[in-house]
Motif scaffolding. Structure first.
Motif, short mmCIF file in Angstrom:
data_model
loop_
_atom_site.label_atom_id
_atom_site.label_comp_id
_atom_site.label_asym_id
_atom_site.label_seq_id
_atom_site.Cartn_x
_atom_site.Cartn_y
_atom_site.Cartn_z
N VAL A 103 0.85 -1.21 0.00
CA VAL A 103 0.00 0.00 0.00
C VAL A 103 0.88 1.25 0.00
O VAL A 103 0.66 2.18 -0.77
N GLU A 104 1.90 1.26 0.86
CA GLU A 104 2.80 2.41 0.93
C GLU A 104 3.76 2.45 -0.26
O GLU A 104 4.28 3.51 -0.59
N GLY A 105 4.01 1.29 -0.88
CA GLY A 105 4.91 1.25 -2.04
C GLY A 105 4.21 1.48 -3.36
O GLY A 105 4.86 1.48 -4.42
N ALA A 106 2.89 1.69 -3.32
CA ALA A 106 2.12 1.82 -4.57
C ALA A 106 2.60 3.01 -5.41
O ALA A 106 2.58 2.93 -6.65
N GLY A 107 3.02 4.08 -4.76
CA GLY A 107 3.47 5.25 -5.51
C GLY A 107 4.74 4.99 -6.30
O GLY A 107 4.82 5.22 -7.50
N ASN B 153 -0.68 -8.59 -9.28
CA ASN B 153 -2.10 -8.95 -9.46
C ASN B 153 -3.05 -7.76 -9.35
O ASN B 153 -4.13 -7.78 -9.93
N ILE B 154 -2.66 -6.76 -8.58
CA ILE B 154 -3.51 -5.56 -8.44
C ILE B 154 -2.80 -4.42 -9.17
O ILE B 154 -1.62 -4.16 -8.92
N SER B 155 -3.49 -3.75 -10.08
CA SER B 155 -2.84 -2.68 -10.84
C SER B 155 -2.59 -1.46 -9.94
O SER B 155 -3.22 -1.30 -8.90
N ARG B 156 -1.67 -0.61 -10.38
CA ARG B 156 -1.31 0.57 -9.58
C ARG B 156 -2.52 1.47 -9.35
O ARG B 156 -2.72 2.01 -8.26
N GLY B 157 -3.37 1.58 -10.38
CA GLY B 157 -4.57 2.41 -10.25
C GLY B 157 -5.53 1.88 -9.18
O GLY B 157 -6.15 2.66 -8.45
N PHE C 26 -4.72 0.40 -6.48
CA PHE C 26 -4.20 0.74 -5.15
C PHE C 26 -4.71 2.10 -4.68
O PHE C 26 -4.85 2.34 -3.48
N GLY C 27 -4.98 2.99 -5.65
CA GLY C 27 -5.55 4.29 -5.29
C GLY C 27 -6.86 4.13 -4.53
O GLY C 27 -7.10 4.80 -3.52
N ALA C 28 -7.69 3.17 -4.99
CA ALA C 28 -8.98 2.90 -4.32
C ALA C 28 -8.76 2.30 -2.94
O ALA C 28 -9.49 2.60 -1.99
N ILE C 29 -7.75 1.41 -2.80
CA ILE C 29 -7.44 0.80 -1.50
C ILE C 29 -7.00 1.87 -0.51
O ILE C 29 -7.45 1.89 0.64
N ILE C 30 -6.14 2.79 -0.97
CA ILE C 30 -5.65 3.88 -0.10
C ILE C 30 -6.81 4.80 0.30
O ILE C 30 -6.90 5.23 1.45
N ALA C 31 -7.72 5.06 -0.66
CA ALA C 31 -8.87 5.94 -0.39
C ALA C 31 -9.77 5.37 0.71
O ALA C 31 -10.43 6.11 1.45
#
Length: 415
Positions: free
Chosen positions: A35-39, A250-254, A256-261
């Motif tokens: 989650v923190e490495g998504a950026g 398996n989860i695209s970078r985009g 992860f934006g929803a997970i962080i939100a």
């Protein structure tokens, strides 16, 4: 007598020490890494983990160097007092207490989230704060019973964690899409997100409280202890790298934006991975792994906090004494968990901030000071001299600065 003192106990195996280190290091904190490495995404996440692993390995060896000048069994508190004096002893004690309390809160938050995710599969929905309370109460009861109860249950949990992790992760690794890992999207500036993620890397390699335990376990055997620390932390590093491949592949970078939100809590991440897995058994394994990871982390941290507070307040081991210790240990973080049920990531960041003091800066300063104090009897020394000590101290200061700057909104955060 001296020879006997320096001989490792016959039963002390290298694997045993390595497992103590790996078991302490790997836990619920790993759920913050993707989650923190998504950026910065995969490449920079790997670089960051390798750099943090090296610095945390070295700080552990510097702590060992100081520890070997004292009798086996000397605590972190004794080492700090004897080498750096009262100020550092108090600061170090305060930072350890803060880390244990904030991690207890983090695991109550993560535990509530994952309990909720588990219950959703049975069409049961609890308020997040109530789920956190249930999680805390059930596991607090285990700690209240006895250390032996924690030991036995944690051993069973570790076995379950290993089996469920490899079943779930094995399936995710088979389904990895390498294009997601290497070419996530069109953005060109991934590196700028690295700084805000460093504290979460540091929080994933906290084993330093076990170094005095290993000296007690093996006797003054630096060669064996170094191998145990290396193997234990390397196992943790390998697990984290597999975890990053499995999640980011398996989860695209985009996504992860929803997970962080949604707060980036454990249940949200596991929920997103569950959608990728079309096999209900493997889905169950992933959820089971998440439950066991957060529960075993909670038990490990709170047992340390429980014993520390019992000693600090002078509570005895009678039933009433243990109840008093349990109230001081569990009440503050459980109330926080109910009031702020989605603070998992924030809490892990704060734990890293305090850990820069006791797991990085203090071990380096103690080694520097002990080289002056014990100049006539150098014994084991970490290679690299003073420059290595300076690198470790700078890493600690940099990590603390990164956390404070990220909190102040002065570092880019992916959203």
């Amino acid at each position: 007598m001296a020879n006997h003192m320096n001989a490792a106990p016959a039963k002390a195996s290298l694997l045993g020490g390595a497992m103590i280190i790996a078991g302490t290091t790997v836990g619920a904190g790993m759920f913050s890494l993707p989650v923190e490495g998504a950026g910065m995404w995969f490449g920079y996440s790997v670089l960051m983990l390798l750099g943090v692993w090296f610095c945390m390995f070295m700080s552990g060896l510097l702590l060992l160097e100081t520890n070997l000048h004292f009798e086996p069994g000397a605590s972190f508190d004794t080492l700090t007092k004897e080498t750096l004096g009262q100020f550092w002893r108090v600061l170090n004690g305060a930072s350890i207490t803060f880390v244990l309390y904030i991690l207890t809160y983090a695991y109550i938050s993560g535990g509530g989230s994952i309990v909720n995710h588990s219950l959703e599969g049975m069409d049961i929905s609890l308020p997040q704060s109530f789920a956190a309370l249930v999680f805390a109460l059930v596991l607090a009861l285990v700690v209240l019973i006895s250390t032996k109860a924690v030991d036995r249950i944690t051993t069973i949990m570790l076995g379950g964690m290993i089996i469920s992790f490899f079943l779930a992760i094995g399936n995710l690794l088979i389904g990895v899409d390498t294009s997601k890992l290497l070419l996530p999207d069109g953005e060109s500036n991934y590196g700028s997100y690295l700084w805000a993620a460093i504290p979460f890397g540091l929080a994933s390699f906290g084993y330093h409280g076990n170094v005095p335990s290993l000296v007690k376990y093996y006797g003054k055997q630096p060669g064996t202890i170094i191998k145990a620390i290396f193997v234990g932390t390397f196992i943790a590093l390998a697990i984290y790298l597999c975890w990053l491949v499995a999640t980011m592949g398996n989860i695209s970078r985009g996504e992860f934006g929803a997970i962080i939100a949604q707060g980036g809590n454990m249940g949200v991440l596991v929920g997103a991975l569950s959608k990728v897995m079309d096999n209900s058994l493997l889905n169950t394994m992933l959820t089971l792994f998440a439950n066991l990871a957060v529960a075993s982390s909670f038990l490990g941290v709170t047992l340390g906090l429980f014993d520390y507070l019992a000693d600090l307040f002078g509570f005895d081991d009678s039933r009433s004494g243990r109840v008093k210790t349990a109230l001081v240990t569990f009440l503050p973080p459980t109330l926080l968990g109910m009031l702020f049920p989605d603070g998992f990531l924030v809490a892990i960041g704060f734990a890293a901030l305090a850990a820069t003091v006791w797991a990085v800066i203090v071990p380096a300063l103690m080694a520097w000071r002990s080289r002056q104090q014990f100049a006539d009897n150098p014994g084991f020394r970490v290679p690299g001299g003073t420059p290595l000590i300076a690198i470790v101290v700078l890493f600690g200061v940099l990590t603390a600065a990164c956390h404070l700057l990220a909190m102040a909104g002065m570092l880019p955060k992916y959203s």
